[in-house]
Design a protein around this motif. Structure first.
Motif, PDB file in Angstrom:
ATOM      1  N   ARG A  73     -12.878  -4.618  11.062  1.00 44.39           N
ATOM      2  CA  ARG A  73     -14.059  -5.328  10.367  1.00 44.39           C
ATOM      3  C   ARG A  73     -13.939  -6.885  10.886  1.00 44.39           C
ATOM      4  NH1 ARG A  73     -16.008  -1.499  10.687  1.00 44.39           N
ATOM      5  NH2 ARG A  73     -16.569   0.038   8.992  1.00 44.39           N
ATOM      6  N   HIS A  74     -13.259  -7.304  11.972  1.00 46.32           N
ATOM      7  CA  HIS A  74     -13.230  -8.489  12.463  1.00 46.32           C
ATOM      8  C   HIS A  74     -13.217  -8.384  14.064  1.00 46.32           C
ATOM      9  CE1 HIS A  74     -12.101 -12.658  13.510  1.00 46.32           C
ATOM     10  NE2 HIS A  74     -12.230 -13.080  12.217  1.00 46.32           N
TER      11      HIS A  74
ATOM     12  N   CYS B 126     -15.106 -12.977   8.306  1.00 47.59           N
ATOM     13  CA  CYS B 126     -15.850 -13.167   9.510  1.00 47.59           C
ATOM     14  C   CYS B 126     -17.584 -13.237   8.719  1.00 47.59           C
ATOM     15  CB  CYS B 126     -15.794 -11.824  10.189  1.00 47.59           C
ATOM     16  SG  CYS B 126     -17.187 -11.958  11.519  1.00 47.59           S
TER      17      CYS B 126
ATOM     18  N   ARG C 134      -9.228  -3.772   1.696  1.00 47.82           N
ATOM     19  CA  ARG C 134      -9.355  -4.488   2.843  1.00 47.82           C
ATOM     20  C   ARG C 134     -10.033  -6.107   2.767  1.00 47.82           C
ATOM     21  NH1 ARG C 134     -11.732  -0.933   7.484  1.00 47.82           N
ATOM     22  NH2 ARG C 134     -10.892  -2.865   8.670  1.00 47.82           N
TER      23      ARG C 134
ATOM     24  N   THR D  66      -9.706  -8.414  15.768  1.00 46.11           N
ATOM     25  CA  THR D  66      -9.136  -7.248  15.626  1.00 46.11           C
ATOM     26  C   THR D  66      -9.571  -6.315  16.538  1.00 46.11           C
ATOM     27  OG1 THR D  66      -9.055  -7.795  13.153  1.00 46.11           O
ATOM     28  CG2 THR D  66      -8.110  -5.813  14.018  1.00 46.11           C
TER      29      THR D  66
ATOM     30  N   TRP E  12     -19.245  -9.550   9.518  1.00 48.77           N
ATOM     31  CA  TRP E  12     -18.657  -8.155   9.672  1.00 48.77           C
ATOM     32  C   TRP E  12     -19.579  -7.042   9.526  1.00 48.77           C
ATOM     33  CZ3 TRP E  12     -18.056  -4.573   5.582  1.00 48.77           C
ATOM     34  CH2 TRP E  12     -18.451  -5.110   4.368  1.00 48.77           C
TER      35      TRP E  12
ATOM     36  N   THR F  99     -11.810  -9.495   4.965  1.00 45.35           N
ATOM     37  CA  THR F  99     -12.041 -10.012   6.400  1.00 45.35           C
ATOM     38  C   THR F  99     -12.716 -11.564   6.390  1.00 45.35           C
ATOM     39  OG1 THR F  99     -13.137  -9.710   8.642  1.00 45.35           O
ATOM     40  CG2 THR F  99     -14.412  -8.964   6.735  1.00 45.35           C
TER      41      THR F  99
ATOM     42  N   GLU G 117      -8.242 -10.744   9.347  1.00 43.90           N
ATOM     43  CA  GLU G 117      -8.274  -9.680   8.640  1.00 43.90           C
ATOM     44  C   GLU G 117      -7.268  -8.922   8.042  1.00 43.90           C
ATOM     45  OE1 GLU G 117     -10.173  -6.481  11.197  1.00 43.90           O
ATOM     46  OE2 GLU G 117     -10.782  -5.292   9.621  1.00 43.90           O
TER      47      GLU G 117
ATOM     48  N   LEU H  68      -7.773  -0.173   8.874  1.00 42.35           N
ATOM     49  CA  LEU H  68      -8.078  -1.227  10.130  1.00 42.35           C
ATOM     50  C   LEU H  68      -8.111  -0.747  11.449  1.00 42.35           C
ATOM     51  CD1 LEU H  68      -6.724  -4.850   9.289  1.00 42.35           C
ATOM     52  CD2 LEU H  68      -6.438  -3.599  11.810  1.00 42.35           C
TER      53      LEU H  68
END
Lengths: 311, 316
Positions: free
Chosen positions: B239-240, B309, B305, B243, B312, B307, B227, B234
């Motif tokens: 959003r991961h 994923c 941003r 993280t 997410w 990510t 991410e 963040l």
């Protein structure tokens, strides 16, 4: 702050060297006495008991050991090493006459050993894993594996007999020094090459090398400006020990090449049972060991500021 | 803002294993970009690739690394050498180990200018003063062993910045230092980056350091970026899942004393164990079959941003 710690460092090293020298004198004395009655080594074969007793008394070997030790120290303090019973001349003169030859041989061998060994070691480390390292490591392995008496004879065959470039033996100026120096230096060369290689490799893996390259130095630049000085510290230690080993090796090389140094004298004196000459040579070689260690300690001061500052 | 450094799809491999896989990131002038991740996630290798100082066993398989538009990987070694210390420089984790024990402070710093020390002495003294070393006239001729770790790192910073590079790579610059010294060094980096417009890539495993000085952050996991985005956003709303779990594992002053530290179960897979899908799938609470099968791309999700994923949106 540096001057005081430096003085203290040097004073302690000089103290250690003196102590080691005294230890050497003592050990040489007692080994000579405890390995049997020296008188028996000195008398000619077939001497009568009376003659032996008389000689023993003349030489003072019938006195208590402690007394003998004190008079031995007293003699040494006056540089009196006694008189050779074989040559009927003062031992000091006999040995001193031979020392320059051995020093020349040792210097020649050191030039060969350092001059070839250190560059070879650096090259093996810097070009690790390549053709250069493989070629040099074969060379180094050979140098280390060949016994001096054999490599000496090979050299004589090649340069003396086949090519007729160099005299096969004797002490006829610089030309006759070349082969003995090579024969004696090759083994030490291998030691230096291996030690330098390990030491340089060790330093090359350190962060400061990467950091130096990150400042824009080339790899060679980092080796020259930073690695070599750091890598020199263990090599200096080995060099000091190696000087002593060269003198030991000189015994063989001087015999092979009929080089009139103290190695050859030692063999001749042992064969003719010239006890006091042998004792003086053992003392000389031992003191050279002590002195070269001291020189190594001085070299550290020049190389390493941490020692200058007493860290 | 113009990008000083733009890494595009960088892949590095050791013996065929992709230890850095498709990493892209960029840093603008005066910006501090943090790369955060566990040991072995590829963050230091990424920095070494930028300096073109990768260990011999590591190969760059793909991607480009552009310094002000020029791809470093395509330059000759002599050309890269011209960049090092002048246009990009680097500081290291162990400042004392990164300085040659037998060379003086001034010698190190002058090297970045490609000049013998006596010619640039005044400049070096000014730089030492600028990095907060007191009594520079005495320190310039001292050796690293006479300096504390914090001072050694200031010397490293001085040697890295005296050539006025556009890019500074800082690989765990405060990890080996005391906490109080850490803060001073970070402040110094921040200040110098602002004043000189230097772009900084800061590599760390310490979320506290990231929060302290970084503008943007890239979270790496097992060789990939999980991410990335502005630090504040963040940290406030990861959003991961990786993280989120990393942030949750930071002990807080408000925690009940002696409460159990939060940990992420499992361990980072070794390079030989990488599957075809998301490398975090084995430890992720949100894993679904797709995660194991298909690697999620690093996809933009707005506000600068991105990510990597598939799920997410479940975290919003």
């Amino acid at each position: 702050m540096g001057a005081i710690t430096l003085t203290r460092y040097l004073a302690s090293r000089i103290g250690q060297a003196l102590l080691a020298s005294f230890g050497v004198l003592t050990i040489v004395f007692f080994i000579m006495r405890l390995s049997g009655d020296p008188t028996l080594l000195l008398v000619p074969e077939g001497a009568s008991l009376e003659q032996i007793a008389q000689l023993r008394h003349e030489l003072g070997f019938d006195r208590p050991l402690g007394m003998q030790f004190l008079s031995y120290l007293g003699d040494l303090a006056r540089f009196d090493f006694g008189e050779s019973l074989v040559q009927r001349a003062p031992v000091l003169g006999i040995v001193a006459e031979r020392v320059p030859y051995t020093v020349a041989l040792a210097v020649g061998a050191l030039v060969v050993a350092l001059g070839l060994g250190i560059p070879a070691g650096i090259a093996m480390a810097v070009w690790r894993g390549g053709i250069v390292e493989r070629a040099l490591s074969g060379f180094v392995l050979a140098g280390q594996s060949l016994p001096t008496f054999w490599s000496g004879i090979l050299l004589i065959l090649l340069f003396g007999v086949s090519l007729r470039w160099l005299p096969t033996s004797g002490s006829d100026g610089f030309a006759s020094l070349v082969m003995p120096s090579l024969a004696l230096g090759i083994v030490a060369m291998s030691t230096f090459a291996r030690m330098t290689r390990i030491s340089v490799l060790d330093e090359l893996s350190r962060d400061y090398v990467t950091a130096a390259r990150a400042r824009g130095l080339s790899r060679g630049g980092a080796v020259l400006r930073h690695v070599l000085r750091n890598a020199a510290i263990p090599v200096v230690t080995i060099a000091a020990l190696e000087i002593g080993n060269l003198l030991a090796g000189a015994v063989i090389v001087e015999t092979v090449f009929a080089w009139p140094g103290i190695g050859q004298l030692a063999i001749q004196s042992i064969q003719s049972r010239d006890f006091l000459v042998v004792q003086a040579i053992v003392l000389f070689v031992s003191l050279v060991y002590v002195f070269s260690s001291f020189l190594a300690d001085l070299a550290y001061v020049v190389i390493d500021p941490r020692i200058r500052m007493g860290r | 803002m113009s990008q000083v450094l733009a890494i595009e799809n960088l892949s590095l491999s050791i013996a065929g294993a992709r230890v850095v896989d498709g990493v892209s990131l960029s840093v603008a002038a005066g910006e501090v970009m943090a790369i955060v991740g566990e040991s072995g996630c590829g963050k230091s290798l990424t920095a070494a690739a930028v300096m073109r100082l990768l260990p011999p066993a590591v190969r760059q398989e793909a991607g480009s690394i552009r310094l002000a538009g020029v791809d470093i990987a395509r330059l000759r070694e002599s050309e890269v050498r011209g960049l090092r210390g002048r246009r990009m420089s680097m500081i290291f984790q162990e400042p004392q180990a990164a300085l040659d024990p037998l060379s003086t402070v001034g010698t190190h710093i002058a090297q970045s200018l490609r000049q013998p020390l006596h010619r640039v002495r005044a400049e070096v003294l000014r730089m030492l003063d600028e990095v907060g070393i007191s009594d520079p006239a005495r320190r310039i001729d001292q050796h690293p062993f006479e300096l504390s770790g914090g001072m050694c790192q200031r010397v490293m910073i001085a040697s890295a910045l005296i050539g006025r590079p556009e890019l500074l790579l800082a690989d765990e610059p405060t990890t080996a230092l005391d906490v109080t010294i850490q803060a001073q060094i970070l402040d110094l980096l921040r200040k110098l980056a602002r004043e000189r417009g230097t772009a900084i890539v800061l590599i760390t495993h310490d979320m506290g350091v990231v929060a302290d000085i970084a503008d943007r952050v890239a979270v790496m996991y097992a060789g990939r970026i999980a991410e990335t985005g502005p630090v504040d956003a963040l940290f406030a709303a990861p959003r991961h899942p990786y993280t989120a779990l990393l942030l949750a594992s930071i002990p807080r002053l408000t925690d009940v004393p002696k409460s159990v530290l939060a940990v992420i179960p499992g361990r980072v897979p070794g390079a030989a164990e990488f599957g075809p899908g998301c490398r975090f799938a084995g430890r992720c609470p949100l894993t679904e079959p797709r995660c194991e099968a298909e690697p999620p791309p690093l996809a933009p999700i707005g506000d600068g941003r991105a990510t990597a994923c598939w799920r997410w949106e479940q975290m919003v």
